[in-house]
Design a protein around this motif. Structure first.
Motif, PDB file in Angstrom:
ATOM      1  N   ALA A   4       0.829  -1.214   0.000  1.00 43.68           N
ATOM      2  CA  ALA A   4       0.000   0.000   0.000  1.00 43.68           C
ATOM      3  C   ALA A   4       0.860   1.260   0.000  1.00 43.68           C
ATOM      4  O   ALA A   4       0.574   2.209  -0.730  1.00 43.68           O
ATOM      5  CB  ALA A   4      -0.949   0.005   1.197  1.00 43.68           C
ATOM      6  N   GLY A   5       1.917   1.279   0.805  1.00 42.29           N
ATOM      7  CA  GLY A   5       2.794   2.444   0.861  1.00 42.29           C
ATOM      8  C   GLY A   5       3.480   2.702  -0.464  1.00 42.29           C
ATOM      9  O   GLY A   5       3.580   3.854  -0.913  1.00 42.29           O
ATOM     10  N   LYS A   6       3.965   1.648  -1.099  1.00 40.50           N
ATOM     11  CA  LYS A   6       4.609   1.780  -2.406  1.00 40.50           C
ATOM     12  C   LYS A   6       3.624   2.320  -3.436  1.00 40.50           C
ATOM     13  O   LYS A   6       3.947   3.212  -4.226  1.00 40.50           O
ATOM     14  CB  LYS A   6       5.161   0.431  -2.866  1.00 40.50           C
ATOM     15  N   ALA A   7       2.404   1.765  -3.435  1.00 38.66           N
ATOM     16  CA  ALA A   7       1.380   2.207  -4.379  1.00 38.66           C
ATOM     17  C   ALA A   7       1.003   3.664  -4.122  1.00 38.66           C
ATOM     18  O   ALA A   7       0.867   4.460  -5.059  1.00 38.66           O
ATOM     19  CB  ALA A   7       0.145   1.309  -4.283  1.00 38.66           C
ATOM     20  N   LEU A   8       0.850   4.021  -2.852  1.00 42.27           N
ATOM     21  CA  LEU A   8       0.476   5.381  -2.500  1.00 42.27           C
ATOM     22  C   LEU A   8       1.556   6.369  -2.938  1.00 42.27           C
ATOM     23  O   LEU A   8       1.264   7.405  -3.535  1.00 42.27           O
ATOM     24  CB  LEU A   8       0.224   5.491  -0.997  1.00 42.27           C
ATOM     25  N   LYS A   9       2.797   6.050  -2.654  1.00 46.25           N
ATOM     26  CA  LYS A   9       3.906   6.932  -3.030  1.00 46.25           C
ATOM     27  C   LYS A   9       3.937   7.158  -4.536  1.00 46.25           C
ATOM     28  O   LYS A   9       4.038   8.290  -5.008  1.00 46.25           O
ATOM     29  CB  LYS A   9       5.237   6.333  -2.559  1.00 46.25           C
ATOM     30  N   ARG A  10       3.814   6.092  -5.274  1.00 52.36           N
ATOM     31  CA  ARG A  10       3.852   6.210  -6.744  1.00 52.36           C
ATOM     32  C   ARG A  10       2.704   7.065  -7.269  1.00 52.36           C
ATOM     33  O   ARG A  10       2.895   7.926  -8.120  1.00 52.36           O
ATOM     34  CB  ARG A  10       3.822   4.824  -7.368  1.00 52.36           C
ATOM     35  N   ILE A  51      -8.479   5.868   1.636  1.00 54.79           N
ATOM     36  CA  ILE A  51      -7.508   6.412   0.678  1.00 54.79           C
ATOM     37  C   ILE A  51      -8.123   6.426  -0.714  1.00 54.79           C
ATOM     38  O   ILE A  51      -8.039   7.423  -1.435  1.00 54.79           O
ATOM     39  CB  ILE A  51      -6.198   5.585   0.686  1.00 54.79           C
ATOM     40  N   ILE A  52      -8.746   5.335  -1.092  1.00 54.82           N
ATOM     41  CA  ILE A  52      -9.366   5.249  -2.421  1.00 54.82           C
ATOM     42  C   ILE A  52     -10.452   6.305  -2.564  1.00 54.82           C
ATOM     43  O   ILE A  52     -10.518   7.004  -3.582  1.00 54.82           O
ATOM     44  CB  ILE A  52      -9.920   3.826  -2.679  1.00 54.82           C
ATOM     45  N   ALA A  53     -11.303   6.456  -1.554  1.00 51.89           N
ATOM     46  CA  ALA A  53     -12.380   7.454  -1.605  1.00 51.89           C
ATOM     47  C   ALA A  53     -11.809   8.870  -1.724  1.00 51.89           C
ATOM     48  O   ALA A  53     -12.309   9.687  -2.505  1.00 51.89           O
ATOM     49  CB  ALA A  53     -13.275   7.339  -0.378  1.00 51.89           C
ATOM     50  N   ALA A  54     -10.760   9.159  -0.969  1.00 50.91           N
ATOM     51  CA  ALA A  54     -10.141  10.496  -1.023  1.00 50.91           C
ATOM     52  C   ALA A  54      -9.503  10.728  -2.384  1.00 50.91           C
ATOM     53  O   ALA A  54      -9.641  11.815  -2.973  1.00 50.91           O
ATOM     54  CB  ALA A  54      -9.109  10.644   0.085  1.00 50.91           C
ATOM     55  N   LEU A  55      -8.807   9.721  -2.908  1.00 55.08           N
ATOM     56  CA  LEU A  55      -8.198   9.867  -4.231  1.00 55.08           C
ATOM     57  C   LEU A  55      -9.255  10.065  -5.307  1.00 55.08           C
ATOM     58  O   LEU A  55      -9.043  10.817  -6.254  1.00 55.08           O
ATOM     59  CB  LEU A  55      -7.318   8.658  -4.555  1.00 55.08           C
ATOM     60  N   GLU A  56     -10.399   9.397  -5.159  1.00 57.47           N
ATOM     61  CA  GLU A  56     -11.488   9.595  -6.127  1.00 57.47           C
ATOM     62  C   GLU A  56     -11.952  11.048  -6.130  1.00 57.47           C
ATOM     63  O   GLU A  56     -12.294  11.586  -7.177  1.00 57.47           O
ATOM     64  CB  GLU A  56     -12.658   8.659  -5.831  1.00 57.47           C
ATOM     65  N   GLN A  57     -11.964  11.684  -4.971  1.00 59.39           N
ATOM     66  CA  GLN A  57     -12.344  13.098  -4.887  1.00 59.39           C
ATOM     67  C   GLN A  57     -11.291  13.990  -5.548  1.00 59.39           C
ATOM     68  O   GLN A  57     -11.625  14.983  -6.190  1.00 59.39           O
ATOM     69  CB  GLN A  57     -12.503  13.543  -3.437  1.00 59.39           C
ATOM     70  N   LEU A  58     -10.029  13.633  -5.377  1.00 68.93           N
ATOM     71  CA  LEU A  58      -8.937  14.465  -5.866  1.00 68.93           C
ATOM     72  C   LEU A  58      -8.617  14.232  -7.334  1.00 68.93           C
ATOM     73  O   LEU A  58      -8.343  15.180  -8.073  1.00 68.93           O
ATOM     74  CB  LEU A  58      -7.675  14.224  -5.023  1.00 68.93           C
ATOM     75  N   ASN A  59      -8.625  12.959  -7.741  1.00 62.94           N
ATOM     76  CA  ASN A  59      -8.276  12.606  -9.111  1.00 62.94           C
ATOM     77  C   ASN A  59      -8.691  11.160  -9.347  1.00 62.94           C
ATOM     78  O   ASN A  59      -8.050  10.242  -8.822  1.00 62.94           O
ATOM     79  CB  ASN A  59      -6.772  12.796  -9.341  1.00 62.94           C
ATOM     80  N   GLU A  60      -9.724  10.972 -10.135  1.00 64.71           N
ATOM     81  CA  GLU A  60     -10.267   9.629 -10.335  1.00 64.71           C
ATOM     82  C   GLU A  60      -9.240   8.672 -10.938  1.00 64.71           C
ATOM     83  O   GLU A  60      -9.176   7.504 -10.575  1.00 64.71           O
ATOM     84  CB  GLU A  60     -11.513   9.688 -11.213  1.00 64.71           C
ATOM     85  N   ALA A  61      -8.408   9.177 -11.845  1.00 72.33           N
ATOM     86  CA  ALA A  61      -7.383   8.334 -12.454  1.00 72.33           C
ATOM     87  C   ALA A  61      -6.375   7.873 -11.397  1.00 72.33           C
ATOM     88  O   ALA A  61      -5.899   6.730 -11.439  1.00 72.33           O
ATOM     89  CB  ALA A  61      -6.676   9.073 -13.585  1.00 72.33           C
ATOM     90  N   ALA A  62      -6.053   8.729 -10.451  1.00 72.93           N
ATOM     91  CA  ALA A  62      -5.132   8.369  -9.370  1.00 72.93           C
ATOM     92  C   ALA A  62      -5.731   7.259  -8.519  1.00 72.93           C
ATOM     93  O   ALA A  62      -5.025   6.323  -8.125  1.00 72.93           O
ATOM     94  CB  ALA A  62      -4.812   9.591  -8.515  1.00 72.93           C
ATOM     95  N   ALA A  63      -7.017   7.348  -8.241  1.00 72.03           N
ATOM     96  CA  ALA A  63      -7.689   6.312  -7.447  1.00 72.03           C
ATOM     97  C   ALA A  63      -7.647   4.970  -8.176  1.00 72.03           C
ATOM     98  O   ALA A  63      -7.339   3.935  -7.575  1.00 72.03           O
ATOM     99  CB  ALA A  63      -9.132   6.719  -7.160  1.00 72.03           C
ATOM    100  N   LYS A  64      -7.916   4.984  -9.463  1.00 67.40           N
ATOM    101  CA  LYS A  64      -7.896   3.741 -10.245  1.00 67.40           C
ATOM    102  C   LYS A  64      -6.502   3.141 -10.276  1.00 67.40           C
ATOM    103  O   LYS A  64      -6.338   1.931 -10.151  1.00 67.40           O
ATOM    104  CB  LYS A  64      -8.411   3.992 -11.660  1.00 67.40           C
ATOM    105  N   GLU A  65      -5.491   4.001 -10.449  1.00 68.96           N
ATOM    106  CA  GLU A  65      -4.124   3.483 -10.475  1.00 68.96           C
ATOM    107  C   GLU A  65      -3.717   2.925  -9.120  1.00 68.96           C
ATOM    108  O   GLU A  65      -3.037   1.904  -9.042  1.00 68.96           O
ATOM    109  CB  GLU A  65      -3.134   4.556 -10.925  1.00 68.96           C
ATOM    110  N   PHE A  66      -4.131   3.573  -8.029  1.00 69.44           N
ATOM    111  CA  PHE A  66      -3.828   3.051  -6.694  1.00 69.44           C
ATOM    112  C   PHE A  66      -4.408   1.651  -6.537  1.00 69.44           C
ATOM    113  O   PHE A  66      -3.725   0.738  -6.071  1.00 69.44           O
ATOM    114  CB  PHE A  66      -4.362   3.981  -5.606  1.00 69.44           C
ATOM    115  N   VAL A  67      -5.663   1.468  -6.919  1.00 72.57           N
ATOM    116  CA  VAL A  67      -6.305   0.155  -6.815  1.00 72.57           C
ATOM    117  C   VAL A  67      -5.552  -0.861  -7.667  1.00 72.57           C
ATOM    118  O   VAL A  67      -5.275  -1.980  -7.223  1.00 72.57           O
ATOM    119  CB  VAL A  67      -7.795   0.223  -7.222  1.00 72.57           C
ATOM    120  N   LEU A  68      -5.192  -0.465  -8.878  1.00 70.15           N
ATOM    121  CA  LEU A  68      -4.463  -1.367  -9.770  1.00 70.15           C
ATOM    122  C   LEU A  68      -3.109  -1.764  -9.174  1.00 70.15           C
ATOM    123  O   LEU A  68      -2.749  -2.938  -9.160  1.00 70.15           O
ATOM    124  CB  LEU A  68      -4.268  -0.702 -11.134  1.00 70.15           C
TER     125      LEU A  68
END
Length: 84
Positions: A4-10, A51-68
């Motif tokens: 999760a930390g690696k994904a979040l950082k990226r 984290i996913i919900a917050a990223l969806e608010q900030l940038n939907e593409a970022a949320a999708k990439e985090f999940v991926l």
């Protein structure tokens, strides 16, 4: 520490989202996000969903990439099966 930390950082670096911005969106102290970002601690399962919900608010593409990056795939709802 974990994936999760690696994904979040990226994701934060790729989409130019600051740790502080994510923390404010999540209603957390920046130090919590800092610990995840630097792999000092792992977020709980509940925190990952936040984290996913917050990223969806900030940038939907970022949320999708985090999940991926975190799950290794995009989460898809199971198709409904017709009843016999």
């Amino acid at each position: 520490m974990g994936k999760a930390g690696k994904a979040l950082k990226r994701v934060l670096e790729t989409y130019n989202i600051s740790q502080n911005r994510l923390a404010v969106t999540m209603g957390l102290n920046r130090s919590t996000v800092y610990q995840w970002f630097n792999e000092i601690t792992d977020p709980s399962a509940e925190s990952v969903t936040q984290i996913i919900a917050a990223l969806e608010q900030l940038n939907e593409a970022a949320a999708k990439e985090f999940v991926l990056l975190y799950l290794g795939r995009i989460a898809q709802p199971e198709p409904e099966q017709p009843e016999d």
